[in-house]
Design a protein around this motif. Structure first.
Motif, mmCIF file in Angstrom:
data_model
loop_
_atom_site.group_PDB
_atom_site.id
_atom_site.type_symbol
_atom_site.label_atom_id
_atom_site.label_comp_id
_atom_site.label_asym_id
_atom_site.label_seq_id
_atom_site.Cartn_x
_atom_site.Cartn_y
_atom_site.Cartn_z
ATOM 1 N N LEU A 101 0.832 -1.208 0.000
ATOM 2 C CA LEU A 101 0.000 0.000 0.000
ATOM 3 C C LEU A 101 0.867 1.259 0.000
ATOM 4 O O LEU A 101 0.518 2.277 -0.610
ATOM 5 N N ALA A 102 1.999 1.195 0.693
ATOM 6 C CA ALA A 102 2.869 2.370 0.802
ATOM 7 C C ALA A 102 3.467 2.765 -0.546
ATOM 8 O O ALA A 102 3.932 3.892 -0.697
ATOM 9 N N ASN A 103 3.448 1.844 -1.522
ATOM 10 C CA ASN A 103 3.995 2.164 -2.847
ATOM 11 C C ASN A 103 2.961 2.798 -3.771
ATOM 12 O O ASN A 103 3.268 3.137 -4.913
ATOM 13 N N TYR A 104 1.736 2.927 -3.282
ATOM 14 C CA TYR A 104 0.649 3.465 -4.112
ATOM 15 C C TYR A 104 0.559 4.978 -3.931
ATOM 16 O O TYR A 104 0.746 5.497 -2.830
ATOM 17 N N THR A 105 0.288 5.689 -5.016
ATOM 18 C CA THR A 105 0.074 7.137 -4.934
ATOM 19 C C THR A 105 -1.399 7.422 -5.202
ATOM 20 O O THR A 105 -1.873 7.180 -6.320
ATOM 21 N N PRO A 106 -2.128 7.906 -4.193
ATOM 22 C CA PRO A 106 -3.574 8.161 -4.372
ATOM 23 C C PRO A 106 -3.824 9.222 -5.437
ATOM 24 O O PRO A 106 -2.984 10.090 -5.687
ATOM 25 N N ARG A 107 -5.013 9.148 -6.051
ATOM 26 C CA ARG A 107 -5.364 10.115 -7.089
ATOM 27 C C ARG A 107 -5.650 11.494 -6.497
ATOM 28 O O ARG A 107 -5.351 12.507 -7.098
ATOM 29 N N ASP A 108 -6.268 11.537 -5.323
ATOM 30 C CA ASP A 108 -6.618 12.824 -4.724
ATOM 31 C C ASP A 108 -6.699 12.673 -3.212
ATOM 32 O O ASP A 108 -6.486 11.581 -2.661
ATOM 33 N N ASP A 109 -7.005 13.760 -2.513
ATOM 34 C CA ASP A 109 -7.037 13.718 -1.052
ATOM 35 C C ASP A 109 -8.194 12.880 -0.530
ATOM 36 O O ASP A 109 -8.120 12.318 0.555
ATOM 37 N N ARG A 110 -9.262 12.754 -1.301
ATOM 38 C CA ARG A 110 -10.395 11.943 -0.835
ATOM 39 C C ARG A 110 -10.009 10.472 -0.779
ATOM 40 O O ARG A 110 -10.302 9.774 0.204
ATOM 41 N N GLU A 111 -9.349 9.995 -1.825
ATOM 42 C CA GLU A 111 -8.904 8.595 -1.812
ATOM 43 C C GLU A 111 -7.854 8.371 -0.735
ATOM 44 O O GLU A 111 -7.849 7.342 -0.060
ATOM 45 N N VAL B 299 2.136 2.976 10.274
ATOM 46 C CA VAL B 299 2.604 4.362 10.423
ATOM 47 C C VAL B 299 3.223 4.847 9.118
ATOM 48 O O VAL B 299 3.011 5.991 8.698
ATOM 49 N N LYS B 300 3.979 3.965 8.455
ATOM 50 C CA LYS B 300 4.608 4.337 7.180
ATOM 51 C C LYS B 300 3.551 4.729 6.148
ATOM 52 O O LYS B 300 3.683 5.756 5.472
ATOM 53 N N VAL B 301 2.504 3.912 6.038
ATOM 54 C CA VAL B 301 1.437 4.211 5.077
ATOM 55 C C VAL B 301 0.768 5.540 5.418
ATOM 56 O O VAL B 301 0.553 6.390 4.538
ATOM 57 N N LEU B 302 0.457 5.751 6.687
ATOM 58 C CA LEU B 302 -0.240 6.978 7.094
ATOM 59 C C LEU B 302 0.644 8.209 6.902
ATOM 60 O O LEU B 302 0.175 9.264 6.457
ATOM 61 N N MET B 303 1.935 8.088 7.230
ATOM 62 C CA MET B 303 2.846 9.222 7.048
ATOM 63 C C MET B 303 2.921 9.619 5.568
ATOM 64 O O MET B 303 3.007 10.795 5.224
ATOM 65 N N LYS B 304 2.888 8.617 4.701
ATOM 66 C CA LYS B 304 2.981 8.911 3.276
ATOM 67 C C LYS B 304 1.697 9.552 2.756
ATOM 68 O O LYS B 304 1.733 10.553 2.043
ATOM 69 N N PHE B 305 0.543 8.989 3.147
ATOM 70 C CA PHE B 305 -0.721 9.488 2.600
ATOM 71 C C PHE B 305 -1.149 10.806 3.239
ATOM 72 O O PHE B 305 -1.952 11.533 2.673
ATOM 73 N N MET B 306 -0.591 11.113 4.428
ATOM 74 C CA MET B 306 -0.896 12.408 5.041
ATOM 75 C C MET B 306 -0.400 13.560 4.175
ATOM 76 O O MET B 306 -0.918 14.679 4.251
ATOM 77 N N GLU B 307 0.632 13.292 3.353
ATOM 78 C CA GLU B 307 1.158 14.335 2.475
ATOM 79 C C GLU B 307 0.089 14.836 1.512
ATOM 80 O O GLU B 307 0.168 15.951 1.019
ATOM 81 N N MET B 308 -0.895 13.988 1.246
ATOM 82 C CA MET B 308 -1.936 14.361 0.276
ATOM 83 C C MET B 308 -3.118 15.062 0.937
ATOM 84 O O MET B 308 -3.997 15.575 0.242
ATOM 85 N N LEU B 309 -3.158 15.056 2.267
ATOM 86 C CA LEU B 309 -4.322 15.625 2.958
ATOM 87 C C LEU B 309 -4.121 17.111 3.228
ATOM 88 O O LEU B 309 -3.042 17.519 3.678
ATOM 89 N N PRO B 310 -5.134 17.943 2.976
ATOM 90 C CA PRO B 310 -5.034 19.364 3.336
ATOM 91 C C PRO B 310 -4.914 19.519 4.850
ATOM 92 O O PRO B 310 -5.612 18.837 5.609
ATOM 93 N N LYS B 311 -4.039 20.410 5.294
ATOM 94 C CA LYS B 311 -3.807 20.561 6.730
ATOM 95 C C LYS B 311 -4.985 21.172 7.468
ATOM 96 O O LYS B 311 -5.081 21.043 8.687
ATOM 97 N N ASP B 312 -5.869 21.837 6.739
ATOM 98 C CA ASP B 312 -7.031 22.422 7.408
ATOM 99 C C ASP B 312 -8.192 21.439 7.507
ATOM 100 O O ASP B 312 -9.258 21.763 8.016
ATOM 101 N N LEU B 313 -7.989 20.220 7.048
ATOM 102 C CA LEU B 313 -9.022 19.195 7.125
ATOM 103 C C LEU B 313 -9.135 18.686 8.563
ATOM 104 O O LEU B 313 -8.127 18.462 9.232
ATOM 105 N N ASP B 314 -10.361 18.495 9.048
ATOM 106 C CA ASP B 314 -10.561 18.000 10.416
ATOM 107 C C ASP B 314 -9.906 16.638 10.603
ATOM 108 O O ASP B 314 -9.320 16.348 11.648
ATOM 109 N N TYR B 315 -10.018 15.784 9.573
ATOM 110 C CA TYR B 315 -9.463 14.435 9.693
ATOM 111 C C TYR B 315 -7.954 14.470 9.859
ATOM 112 O O TYR B 315 -7.374 13.604 10.522
ATOM 113 N N TYR B 316 -7.290 15.471 9.277
ATOM 114 C CA TYR B 316 -5.838 15.591 9.403
ATOM 115 C C TYR B 316 -5.438 15.709 10.871
ATOM 116 O O TYR B 316 -4.528 15.023 11.345
ATOM 117 N N GLY B 317 -6.130 16.573 11.613
ATOM 118 C CA GLY B 317 -5.843 16.728 13.048
ATOM 119 C C GLY B 317 -6.143 15.467 13.829
ATOM 120 O O GLY B 317 -5.407 15.088 14.745
#
Length: 995
Positions: free
Chosen positions: A243-253, A277-295
């Protein structure tokens, strides 16, 4: 006597009937013979016991290969235990007995069709482990059947067997279609089959990084995430790593995947936790920081990491090494968990040191009091290494948290008062760094430091103390006596101390010349005449010549204001950190080195989303400079050395000329008048870089205040190296862009709705020719020229004039290393001899594959040209617009995302005065130089053009050009991840628009 003789005679007669062979015969047949007999026994139990004995002998290292035929005969049995033992023997000895191993093939094929799935799986597993080429061809058909077996246990075993077979014979696996079958198993209904298929494909993909075996798409990801919940712990690790090798299409995915992976954080196995943790650290890069889920996600990551620290010390260390990477990337995850990193009395030293490092990374104004109290306690421990690290940590706190600096200095003074030798020495080293961070603020402590001068015996501490004395000599009454005390044992000191002592005495001389003339002569004499160290000797000569030629210039150089040291000097370089984040939970995250550094064949570099990939994708462009800017600029080398050793013989074939050759152009006094005459223009001599380990001198007052080290970091990515000392004495002042930190006013969001077409090209901008090499400086050879880009090729257009009285022939040209790797793409074509008073027009095509080194100014080019008379040197500056490539037009969405992503401090604003063009004409003119208009909007009568351009080394520059009708002054705002190029880009804007 007669009886004795008779007896002897009888014995001799008896002995003649016997031989020495009795010593070589025995009633015992030997262990191998006995085992052979038992293996051929009709009794199953006896046979099984014999095989166990054979395996036991094999395990302890005895050679039982002689029993191979007998053990193979035991394969024909229904007893599963006996079959396992025989297969174990076969795996061990098949390689040494390949011809006999073929005897077992029929049994393998038969076992692959056995009704018992355990036997079928055992057979295919064993065949995969027998690394004998002759057997692999027989393995294909049984393996194909097992891959489609009705039992999932057989299928999962067969999946792993494909990876083993691929390692033995990759071509066979591809020809037989096993890879496609393996991909089909990812859709299997059994989660363990899916996990093993993923593990096998990942293993194959690692050995063939360009094969694109793991074709990850949303449908495949959904299947993997479904299987993730039902796998064993090791199956989960395989899937999470995939999963960590996958690049999501957008922040929703990206958010959807994070939500489904988050439950793995509570797993009991620490390897599963780290993979999650590795997967989450990588996919967090795609999440907007102002998103509630990010916090929410940040809060969820902290508890599992803290829990890992309650394991045994070895696991703690692995967890801490991974946490060290995580807090460098996202310190906010653990900013409230400082207490868990406090050292326990029974922690091993390796755990203590790692905890200490993380404490400093998490230190902030909110927790600094707590951290300092802990560090002061640690400084009284008995472990010397730990105490040293604790004292250094106090200094790092002072540098990182400015509000704590005074308290840190007070704590360090308290530690100095303990008079513990190694504590005092470490304290002095860190106080030197504090002085460099906060000049003229804490110098009141110098007197206390000088009291401990005699106790210093470590080179680093002595060098630090010498630096302090030299830097603040005017505040120390007996500075000359203190430095003279070090001078007495000059040749016994380490190189580090010698270099620092020489510089400190030169500083002292410049501050108190009347009192210390004898002292400076003594140290320079020691450095130049009595020293065998070339670095020390060369730098001594430079100081000597500088002081004797122009003391005022020497004062400006040596006593110039120094750049402040950075807050964190030990952070991992950003591109390496990104790669290590992608390897959390592996050995790379423990070593803090990429896999390619310690595993052969692992050259593929992983990057976080938005940090690499194709320049066509929005993700890649949003960080284009961060990824591609590594092409600029390696550590500086010896400029003069390069020019003096250029091979100027014409190349036999086209292509970039060799970097160095065997032609020596003669010795030259690098410190005397030869330097001025070398370049032809006395106002622009080339710099004299020293060796890479030279302590950096501060820049001249008229030069940039940013340190070369920072410039290299920003421009040069992870290429490292120490910049050369200063930029050379007497170098021409560099024009620096004015800094404007205010962001460009809003409205970028409207780009999607804007029109604004771009007209047809008007013809590429060509600057007028200027004289580069005057005839009076080059024995009658005059060169004038310019640079232009035509049809994607950079051309250096020159007019070569012969103003001498003799014919000139044998022309050749070569460039020194430069900021963008410009180099001739072929030989200099001057086909006919150049007669007196004759000139010739020459166009030299250039490429950008030459050696790279940052120049000052950035677009400076140093050239050596040779003819039958001599070799001549000159420098010229090329317009950076010739480096703008034809594919530099960004998509609008990418432009918007990239503009927002680049920090405001990387923005520069410039004024273009006396320009009378409307916005459409300006846009058309700029497009001829590959400055592309992305969008145009008009607000209150002011046209705003949003533009992009891309340099040959991959640096993207974004621009906003404001044109007010009736106002001849334009405003251009430039944003770039490598802001050093902004000034040159502005100059190109001005030249193109005013042309």
């Amino acid at each position: 006597m007669q009886e004795w003789a008779n007896q002897l005679c009888e014995n001799r007669q008896f002995g003649s009937k016997m031989t020495d062979s009795k010593y070589f015969t025995t009633t015992k047949k030997g262990e191998i013979f006995e085992l052979k007999a038992e293996l051929n026994s009709d009794k199953k139990e006896k046979k099984k016991e014999a095989v166990k004995k054979v395996i036991a002998s094999m395990t302890v290292g005895k050679d039982v290969s002689a029993l191979f035929p007998d053990v193979v005969n035991c394969m024909q049995t229904d007893n599963l235990e006996l079959k396992k033992l025989v297969y174990l023997y076969l795996m061990n000895y098949a390689k040494s007995q390949p011809d006999m191993a073929i005897m077992a093939v029929n049994t393998f094929v038969k076992d692959c069709e056995d009704p018992n799935p355990l036997i079928r799986a055992l057979a295919v597993r064993t065949m995969g482990c027998i690394r004998v080429d002759k057997i692999t061809e027989y393995l294909c058909e049984p393996l194909r059947k097992c891959l489609k077996d009705e039992d999932p246990y057989v299928r999962k075993t067969a999946a792993v067997c494909v990876a083993k077979l691929h390692d033995i014979n990759a071509q066979l696996v591809e020809d037989q279609g096993f890879l496609d079958t393996l991909k089909d198993l990812i859709s299997d209904s059994n989660p363990m089959v899916v996990a093993n298929a993923v593990a096998a494909l990942s293993e194959i993909a690692e050995s063939h990084p360009n094969s694109n075996l793991m074709d990850l798409n949303p449908q495949t990801m959904n299947k993997l995430l479904t299987a993730l919940n039902e796998c064993t712990e090791w199956g989960q690790i395989f899937i999470l790593d995939c999963l960590a090798n996958y690049t999501p299409r957008d922040d929703r995915e990206s958010q959807s995947i994070c939500e489904r992976v988050t439950p793995r954080l509570s797993h009991a196995n620490s390897a599963v936790v780290l993979s999650a943790v590795k997967v989450l650290m990588k996919f967090m890069e795609m999440l907007p920081k102002d998103l509630d889920y990010y916090g929410t996600l940040l809060k969820k990551l902290a508890p599992p990491l803290v829990t890992l620290l309650s394991a045994e010390p070895e696991l703690q260390y692995v967890a801490l090494r991974n946490i060290n990477l995580i807090v460098q990337r996202r310190p906010e995850i653990l900013k409230h968990e400082m207490k868990v990193f406090f050292v326990k009395y029974n922690d091993p030293i390796y755990v203590k040191l790692e905890k200490l490092d993380i404490m400093i990374r998490l230190a902030s104004q909110a927790n600094i009091a707590q951290v300092l109290a802990e560090l002061k306690e640690y400084a009284t421990e008995v472990d010397v290494d730990f105490v040293r690290k604790a004292v250094r940590a106090i200094g790092r706190c002072a540098i990182k948290v400015e509000q704590s600096a005074e308290r840190c200095v007070s704590t360090l003074l308290d530690l100095i008062q303990t008079k513990v030798n190694y504590v005092v020495q470490e304290a002095i080293v860190v106080i030197k760094d504090i002085f460099r961070k906060y000049p003229n603020k804490y110098e009141s402590v110098i007197a206390t430091l000088c009291e401990n001068l005699d106790s210093l015996d470590e080179p680093e501490a002595r060098a630090a103390m010498i630096w302090i004395v030299g830097e603040y000599a005017e505040r120390i009454d007996n500075a000359d006596e203190l430095l003279e005390s070090f001078l007495e044992g000059f040749h016994d000191e380490s190189t580090q101390v010698q270099l620092q002592l020489r510089t400190a005495i030169v500083k002292l001389f410049l501050k108190k010349p009347t009192e210390t003339q004898e002292l400076v002569q003594q140290v320079l004499s020691l450095a130049t005449q009595d020293s065998d160290n070339p670095d020390l000797r060369d730098r001594g000569y430079i100081y000597w010549r500088l002081l004797s030629t122009d003391p005022v210039a020497a004062k400006e150089v040596v006593l110039a204001e120094k750049p402040l040291i950075s807050e964190e000097t030990d952070l991992i370089e950003p591109t390496l950190l990104e790669e290590l984040i992608c390897h959390i939970g592996t050995l790379a995250s423990v070593y803090h080195k990429p896999p390619s550094a310690f595993v052969e064949g692992r050259g593929q570099h992983k990057r976080l989303p938005g940090s690499g990939g194709s320049s066509e994708s929005p993700d890649a462009v949003s960080a284009g400079a961060a990824n591609e800017v590594a092409a600029v600029i390696p550590s500086q080398g010896d400029l003069l050395g390069d020019l003096l050793n250029l091979d100027l013989t014409p190349p036999a074939t086209t292509g970039p000329p060799p970097h160095s050759g065997g032609m020596q152009l003669g010795a030259m006094d690098l410190l005397g008048g030869g330097l001025d005459s070398l370049m032809g223009d006395e106002s622009e001599p080339p710099p004299i870089p020293l060796r890479s380990d030279t302590p950096r001198s501060p820049p001249l007052p008229h030069q940039s205040s940013s340190s070369p080290e920072n410039s290299l970091t920003e421009l040069g990515g992870d290429l490292g190296g120490s910049p050369a000392m200063g930029a050379g004495f007497g170098a021409a002042p560099a024009a620096m862009p004015p800094a404007f930190s205010a962001p460009v006013s809003g409205g970028l969001e409207d780009l999607f709705d804007l029109g604004g077409g771009v007209g047809m090209p008007l013809g590429s901008f060509c600057p007028p020719k200027t004289v580069w090499l005057p005839a009076m400086k080059a024995k009658g050879l005059e060169i004038s020229g310019t640079f232009v880009r035509r049809a994607g090729v950079i051309q250096m257009e020159m007019t070569i004039t012969n103003k001498a009285m003799s014919v000139m022939t044998g022309f050749a040209i070569q460039f020194n290393r430069n900021s963008f790797g410009l180099a001739p793409a072929g030989p200099l074509q001057v086909l006919t001899p150049l007669s007196p008073n004759q000139n010739i027009e020459v166009s030299l095509p250039l490429n950008t594959v030459g050696p790279v080194m940052k120049m000052e100014p950035l677009n400076n080019l140093q050239v050596a040209i040779k003819n039958n008379i001599d070799v001549f040197y000159f420098s010229c500056q090329y317009p950076i617009s010739v480096l703008f490539v034809e594919d530099g037009k960004m998509e609008r969405q990418v432009f918007l995302a990239t503009w927002k992503d680049i920090a405001n401090e990387n923005e520069s604003q410039f004024q273009i005065k006396d320009c009378h063009l409307n916005s459409d004409t300006a846009s058309n003119k700029l497009q001829t130089s590959n400055i592309f208009t992305i969008a145009k909007r008009t607000v209150d009568g002011q046209d705003m053009l949003y533009q992009s351009m891309k340099l040959t080394n991959g640096i993207w520059v974004l621009a906003e050009l404001k044109i007010q009708a009736g106002n001849p002054n334009y405003t251009v705002s430039l944003k770039c991840r490598a802001p050093e190029v902004s000034q040159c880009v502005f100059q190109s804007y001005e030249a193109v628009l005013k042309n």
